[in-house]
Structures are given as structure tokens and as C-alpha cells.
Design an enzyme around this catalytic site. Structure first.
Site, mmCIF file in Angstrom:
data_model
loop_
_atom_site.group_PDB
_atom_site.id
_atom_site.type_symbol
_atom_site.label_atom_id
_atom_site.label_comp_id
_atom_site.label_asym_id
_atom_site.label_seq_id
_atom_site.Cartn_x
_atom_site.Cartn_y
_atom_site.Cartn_z
ATOM 1 C CG ASN A 126 -122.395 -41.525 -96.878
ATOM 2 O OD1 ASN A 126 -121.970 -41.246 -95.617
ATOM 3 N ND2 ASN A 126 -122.253 -40.523 -97.902
ATOM 4 C CE LYS A 140 -125.426 -38.829 -97.883
ATOM 5 N NZ LYS A 140 -126.227 -38.450 -98.939
ATOM 6 C CG HIS A 196 -120.655 -37.835 -100.686
ATOM 7 N ND1 HIS A 196 -121.288 -36.947 -100.646
ATOM 8 C CD2 HIS A 196 -121.446 -39.097 -100.779
ATOM 9 C CE1 HIS A 196 -122.649 -37.168 -100.950
ATOM 10 N NE2 HIS A 196 -122.455 -38.709 -100.938
ATOM 11 C CD GLU A 238 -122.852 -41.248 -104.500
ATOM 12 O OE1 GLU A 238 -123.634 -41.866 -103.700
ATOM 13 O OE2 GLU A 238 -122.222 -40.389 -103.924
HETATM 14 P P1 PGA Z 1 -129.213 -40.974 -101.324
HETATM 15 O O1 PGA Z 1 -127.641 -40.697 -100.983
HETATM 16 O O2 PGA Z 1 -129.024 -42.699 -101.288
HETATM 17 O O3 PGA Z 1 -129.760 -40.378 -99.866
HETATM 18 O O4 PGA Z 1 -129.518 -40.238 -102.494
HETATM 19 C C1 PGA Z 1 -126.338 -41.367 -101.724
HETATM 20 C C2 PGA Z 1 -125.195 -40.762 -101.447
HETATM 21 O O5 PGA Z 1 -125.284 -39.586 -101.123
HETATM 22 O O6 PGA Z 1 -124.128 -41.566 -101.336
#
Ligand code: PGA
Length: 249
Positions: free
Chosen positions: A9, A11, A94, A166
């Protein structure tokens, strides 16, 4: 056997040039595991990413979509728009969408329905906050999130759903759930599915773990029997790190 999936992801990171660079670096990596590989660039780069990975073993997926088919929703993207450029999978729910964009179990239930009506696959995210875990409420919170957004569906719909647990306290914090904490919650999620939909749906469900998965902890997390892959944030922005995680199976 359940599918293994490692999804990156991205983002709100990477403009067009960085997207091109990262994709070309990803293509230079070698996959030695059976995991399906997915990347979720931002909307403006989806088409480019889709086109440039057509010949590769990488699926380009979306980070979000709206629940309406179309209409007066300025700034939003519909399932049909994603489909029109070849995108077949969307991440929904999310924790950043829930926290900063007021997404609720109810609005997510609608999004799930729209995605499935458009024959898309959904990666459905959920997870408890630190305060929930400290209070010992993590299972109740997760159960509520899953039931409210998904339990109106028919059993057959679950073929098109991937779950991503998560814990909010582990996302982007460098603090990951221990492999045992991940395993316990994944087993609980499977039990919750089993209680409503039976063993086949529960056993076939791919459940990803997300939250500070890195090359140095992926192997241990993925070795747990109910962990079928990962949703990766920060480490997905580096091609070598991302493939180290993909190859941790
Ligand atoms: P991270 O994010 O691996 O940076 O903790 C995971 C996510 O938000 O899916």
C-alpha cells in the site's frame, strides 16, 4: 490451500516519476515464493502502473473507492472507473480512511457491496486501537468491524474477499504485533467466520496481517498457520525490502 498474498500500500506517496522508478526496480527483483504480489499506487498513477506491469507478475490495485456508481461526488472515484482501466481489486476500510475520512462500518458495508456488484475483489481492512487492546477489547472490536461490514453477505461473496487484520497501534509505528498476537487474532477471525458461514468459508479465507511488517520480521509472522500474507506500508516503498517480504514465505 489458501492463497498467499503480499500487497504493497503506497498510500499518498510517489508521483509519476517515482512510480516509474519504483516499478522498474520491482521488476528487477526475483520472486521465489508462491505469494501473489500486488501494489496500490495512488489514483493518478494507477493507469500508468497498470500499463507498465501488464507483462509482469504484479497486480495493480486501488487504495479506495466510493460506494456510489457515479454522480455528484466531487473528488471521488467509482468502481466503474477503476474497472475501466483494468483494476480488479480495491483496498477498503484502511484505518487511515476510518480515522481521517470518517469511514464507518455502515459506509464500508456499502462500499463492499458496490465493489462486489462490479465483480471486484476486496481487501477489507480492520483492526483495534491501542486503547482497545489495553482494555482487553481487541476481539470484540474486530468482531464488530467484521460483522457490521460483511455479515450481510452471502457465503459465496467471500470468494471475492481478502481480510487484512491491521492493529492500528502497529501501523507506521515500527511496533509490530508479535507473531503470537497476530496468530491469535487470525485464528479468532477464522472462528468468527466459521460461526456464521461454516468451515469452508473460514478455511478458504486469506487473512493478511498489516502493521510494520519488515524484511526482518516477515518470516516469523508468515510462519504462523493462520497468517496468509501481509499488507505492507512503509517497506513497500523500497523494492528490495518489499521482495524480501514477498519471498519470506
Ligand atoms: P506499515 O503500514 O507497514 O507502514 O505499518 C501498513 C498499512 O498501513 O497497511
Amino acid at each position: 490451500m489458501r492463497k498467499h498474498i503480499v500487497a504493497g500500500n503506497w498510500k499518498m506517496n510517489n508521483g509519476l516519476i517515482q512510480t516509474e522508478t519504483l516499478i522498474s526496480e520491482l521488476k528487477q527483483q526475483t520472486k521465489t515464493s508462491d505469494a501473489e504480489v500486488m501494489i496500490a499506487p495512488t489514483f493518478t498513477n494507477l493507469w500508468h502502473a497498470f500499463e507498465s506491469t501488464r507483462q509482469d507478475d504484479i497486480e495493480v490495485i486501488a487504495q479506495n473507492m466510493h460506494f456510489a456508481e457515479n454522480g455528484a461526488y466531487t473528488g471521488e472515484i467509482s468502481a466503474g472507473m477503476l474497472k475501466s482501466i483494468g483494476i480488479k481489486t480495491v483496498i477498503l476500510g484502511h484505518s487511515e480512511r476510518r480515522a481521517y475520512f470518517n469511514e464507518t462500518d455502515d459506509s464500508l458495508a456499502k462500499k463492499v457491496d458496490t465493489a462486489l456488484a462490479n465483480t471486484m475483489r476486496v481487501i477489507f481492512c480492520f483492526g483495534e486501537e491501542l486503547s482497545d487492546r489495553k482494555a482487553g477489547n481487541e476481539e470484540a472490536v474486530v468482531e464488530r468491524q467484521i460483522k457490521n461490514a460483511l455479515f450481510h453477505l452471502e457465503a459465496s461473496a467471500f470468494k471475492h474477499i481478502v481480510l487484512a487484520y491491521e492493529p492500528v497501534w502497529a501501523i507506521g509505528t515500527g511496533e509490530t504485533a508479535s507473531p503470537e498476537q497476530a496468530q491469535d487474532m487470525h485464528a479468532f477471525i477464522r472462528k468468527t467466520l466459521n460461526s456464521k458461514y461454516g468451515e469452508t468459508v473460514a478455511d478458504d479465507m486469506t487473512i493478511l496481517y498489516g502493521g510494520s511488517v519488515k524484511p526482518n520480521n516477515a518470516k516469523e509472522i508468515f510462519s504462523k498457520p493462520d497468517v496468509d500474507g501481509g499488507l505492507i506500508g512503509g517497506a513497500a516503498l523500497n523494492a528490495e525490502d518489499f521482495y524480501a517480504i514477498v519471498n519470506a514465505f
